[in-house]
Design an enzyme around this catalytic site. Structure first.
Site, PDB file in Angstrom:
ATOM      1  CD  GLU A  60      -1.791  -2.427   1.331  1.00  0.00           C
ATOM      2  OE1 GLU A  60      -0.717  -2.657   1.924  1.00  0.00           O
ATOM      3  OE2 GLU A  60      -2.578  -3.333   0.987  1.00  0.00           O
TER       4      GLU A  60
ATOM      5  CG  HIS B 256     -10.821  -6.348   6.620  1.00  0.00           C
ATOM      6  ND1 HIS B 256      -9.975  -6.822   7.594  1.00  0.00           N
ATOM      7  CD2 HIS B 256     -10.222  -6.634   5.439  1.00  0.00           C
ATOM      8  CE1 HIS B 256      -8.919  -7.380   7.025  1.00  0.00           C
ATOM      9  NE2 HIS B 256      -9.046  -7.277   5.713  1.00  0.00           N
TER      10      HIS B 256
END
Lengths: 337, 328
Positions: free
Chosen positions: A63, A131
């Site tokens: 990321e 999440h």
């Protein structure tokens, strides 16, 4: 008019912008591989067949690299649309977003521009603590980033197209329960609001809120999914004779203070609804600034209805307890009247 | 000093010497101005490492880009940003290369191909990969050189950025300036391999070691890496063995390294080495070299004068340039 889901609207926005401008490309994990997912929520599914894998660019699971490469690609003359599978992963790339993307224009004295879009799905969907987070406030807090949080297909398309054309870095938040993803990416409990999207091209400017429902007694402002929760609450309140005005800011930076303040000046009451934990969050800031700017018009303290200040729990019972909902909003409104 | 694989033009040799000297004298001047309290902020001085910046940038074109670090003055001089604009930036003036918004740690000017220096260790590495991606996708033959220190090679950003540049064959030259210390910590305490160049093998790209105290060694290695990058063959990692002659930042007491070690490296000083080589090989006479010194002093004096006489920003200029198009 034809109806599109948010996934379809976002895909159409990306496709149109990629056709319009060769410099636009997508970068992220699992976004292009033929037979793959087309992004965690299928937004880019099928686009690599049309544009090739160079412009729907799959990355390693990295990321920091994705965000850093997007910043660099923007400096080098491209216009990246980057994405993460879950907004939670933005925390892995915070240095690139906060220290580089947001500050290079300023540090350069305005000579450098970073035209990049960072798309991120947020919202609690029984995926537990890593999440499920809503985390828009972190980015609203960073000077130099624009932040979009649209909740209809029409707005998603028009704002994403504007974001791609903006010369500044834009964080673009999408709610998992609003996507309307189909097949094995469909979400349990999704609202998936399919909405009118015209065939002809349009753009939506940043910084223009929409009044989703008019009312005279109280103003309720939310973002993403909580706009729908606010509308549910307004329906319930209406049956009891309380008319709530519901405002959807659509973009958080810039924020349309004119629309919010004129509503508050009319109703004299404000409830801010947010799926993020309340401490130091977006709802607190909207409340504080409204108190500063419209104190004389307020007939009651500003109330916040937010997620509780815990990580997002897993068990559905606990998750429901964690989240704001129509009942909590109704109770908050009643406490003001 | 090594023999060059490529013949180097006299003009280029002159520019190399001029820039190395300017980079050194700029730091000495900056250090003095700081000590005298004439400059705000802090400063990380580049003295000792000039052969790296100049060797690398000499192998680049003006339209190639570089990314830099918290120690960027030498890179800025080598990429050709006018010294007046650099000095004015140290003085926080509107005529500075970042108009007073950046200061020492963010020096740069994209008009000269230098991204404002990224002072987060390793932060520039994926950014450089992204610039390389753009240059490649836009079908240019431009390249980007990414400067970073030994410390940055332990950052996650190094792994992610170098790996992406490698898998996509991006035109990036990763230039690691191994000056042996991350602040006060010796490189041997934070790394199991002897050479950072060895790390290149993990990404399937060439890893090259250059003598960072010899501008021609650095130049030679960079020319090869640039050719590789321009031809579409991908990135190279060049490790330049070098040394900073001054402290990490202006308040560093430097009790972590020995006098002997510092003397050893100072004996390898790239500037007198190049001077001796230039005279020995009859590229320039001692008098010609003296004239370069005079030119540097004159320009530096002018730069300081220019900076002192330049206007300061207004306090409320702080509100500008947060977003594009809000500027002066």
């Amino acid at each position: 008019m034809r109806k599109l889901t948010i996934v379809e609207a976002l895909k159409e926005a990306i496709r149109e912008e990629m056709i319009r401008d060769e410099r636009v490309f997508c970068i992220g994990e699992d976004i292009g591989t033929p037979g793959g997912w087309g992004g965690a929520f299928t937004v880019t599914k099928g686009l690599s067949e049309e544009f090739g894998l160079d412009r729907i660019l799959d990355t390693p699971i990295a990321e920091t690299g994705i965000a850093g490469v997007a910043v660099g690609a923007a400096i080098g003359g491209l216009r990246p649309i980057a994405d993460v599978q879950y907004g939670d992963f933005l925390f892995c790339m915070m240095d690139q977003l906060v220290n580089q993307a947001a500050k290079l224009t300023y540090m350069s004295g305005g000579k450098l521009c970073i035209p990049m879009v960072m798309r991120a799905p947020v919202g609690a969907t029984t995926r537990a603590a890593q999440h499920s987070q809503s985390l828009e406030s972190y980015f609203v807090h960073v000077p130099g980033l624009k932040v979009a949080a649209p909740c209809t297909a029409y707005d998603c398309k028009g704002l994403l197209k504007s974001a791609v054309r903006d010369d500044n870095p834009v964080l673009f938040f999408e709610h998992k329960l609003l996507y309307g993803s189909k097949g094995n990416r469909a979400e349990a409990g999704a609202l998936s609001p399919a909405g009118d999207v015209p065939e002809e091209e349009y753009l939506i400017p940043f910084g223009k809120a929409v009044v989703r429902r008019e009312g005279r007694d109280v103003t309720i402002v939310g973002k993403l999914l909580t706009v729908y929760r606010a509308l549910e609450a307004a329906e319930i309140l209406s049956k009891e004779g309380i008319e709530a005005e519901v405002i959807d800011p659509r973009t958080l930076v810039p924020f349309d203070w004119d629309t919010l303040l004129s509503s508050v000046k009319k109703t004299g009451r404000l409830v801010v609804v947010d799926e993020e934990p309340g401490n130091c969050g977006w709802a607190s800031d909207i409340g504080a600034k409204t108190s500063e700017m419209a104190f004389d018009y307020l007939d009651a303290p500003v109330r916040r209805v937010t997620a509780i200040d815990t990580p997002v729990p897993f068990a559905p019972e606990m998750e429901r307890y964690y989240l704001p909902n129509a009942e909590k909003i109704v109770a908050a409104v009643k406490s003001l009247t | 000093m090594k023999l060059l694989k490529k013949k180097v033009e006299k003009d280029l040799l002159r520019r190399m010497y001029y820039q190395m000297l300017m980079a050194r004298r700029f730091e000495e001047q900056a250090s003095l101005l700081f000590v005298n309290g004439e400059l705000p902020g802090t400063v990380h001085l580049y003295a000792g490492q000039e052969a790296v910046a100049v060797g690398v940038c000499s192998a680049l074109r003006k339209d190639d880009y570089i990314t830099s670090t918290h120690r960027p003055h030498g890179h800025a001089v080598a990429k050709g940003i006018p010294v007046k604009a650099l000095m004015a930036e140290l003085f926080a003036k509107t005529t500075g290369c970042c108009r007073g918004y950046g200061g020492s740690m963010h020096m740069g000017d994209i008009d000269y191909g230098m991204v404002p220096a990224i002072a987060i260790v390793g932060g520039g590495i994926p950014v450089a990969a992204g610039i390389g991606l753009a240059f490649k996708r836009l079908k240019t033959d431009r390249v980007v050189a990414c400067f970073f220190g030994d410390g940055a090679s332990s950052e996650g950003a190094f792994h992610e950025g170098v790996n992406m540049a490698a898998i996509w064959d991006l035109p990036v030259i990763f230039v690691c300036e191994n000056n042996l210390y991350g602040a006060s910590t010796h490189v041997s305490r934070v790394m199991k391999v002897d050479n950072i160049a060895e790390r290149a093998s993990a990404y399937g790209i060439p890893g090259v070691i250059a003598d960072g105290m010899d501008v021609l060694s650095v130049y030679d290695a960079t020319v090869e890496a640039v050719e590789r990058a321009r031809s579409g063959s991908g990135p190279t990692l060049i490790e330049c063995k070098t040394y900073r002659f001054l402290g990490h930042s202006r308040t560093d007491p430097q009790q972590y390294r020995s006098k002997e070690e510092m003397e050893f490296w100072k004996s390898k000083d790239a500037i007198p080495r190049l001077k001796a080589w230039l005279i020995e090989n009859e590229h320039f006479t001692a008098e010609e070299i003296d004239r370069i010194h005079e030119e540097v002093e004159r320009e530096l004096d002018e730069a300081v004068e220019f900076a002192k006489n330049s206007p300061s920003p207004l306090p409320e200029d702080a509100l500008k340039n947060v977003f594009v198009g809000e500027g002066s």
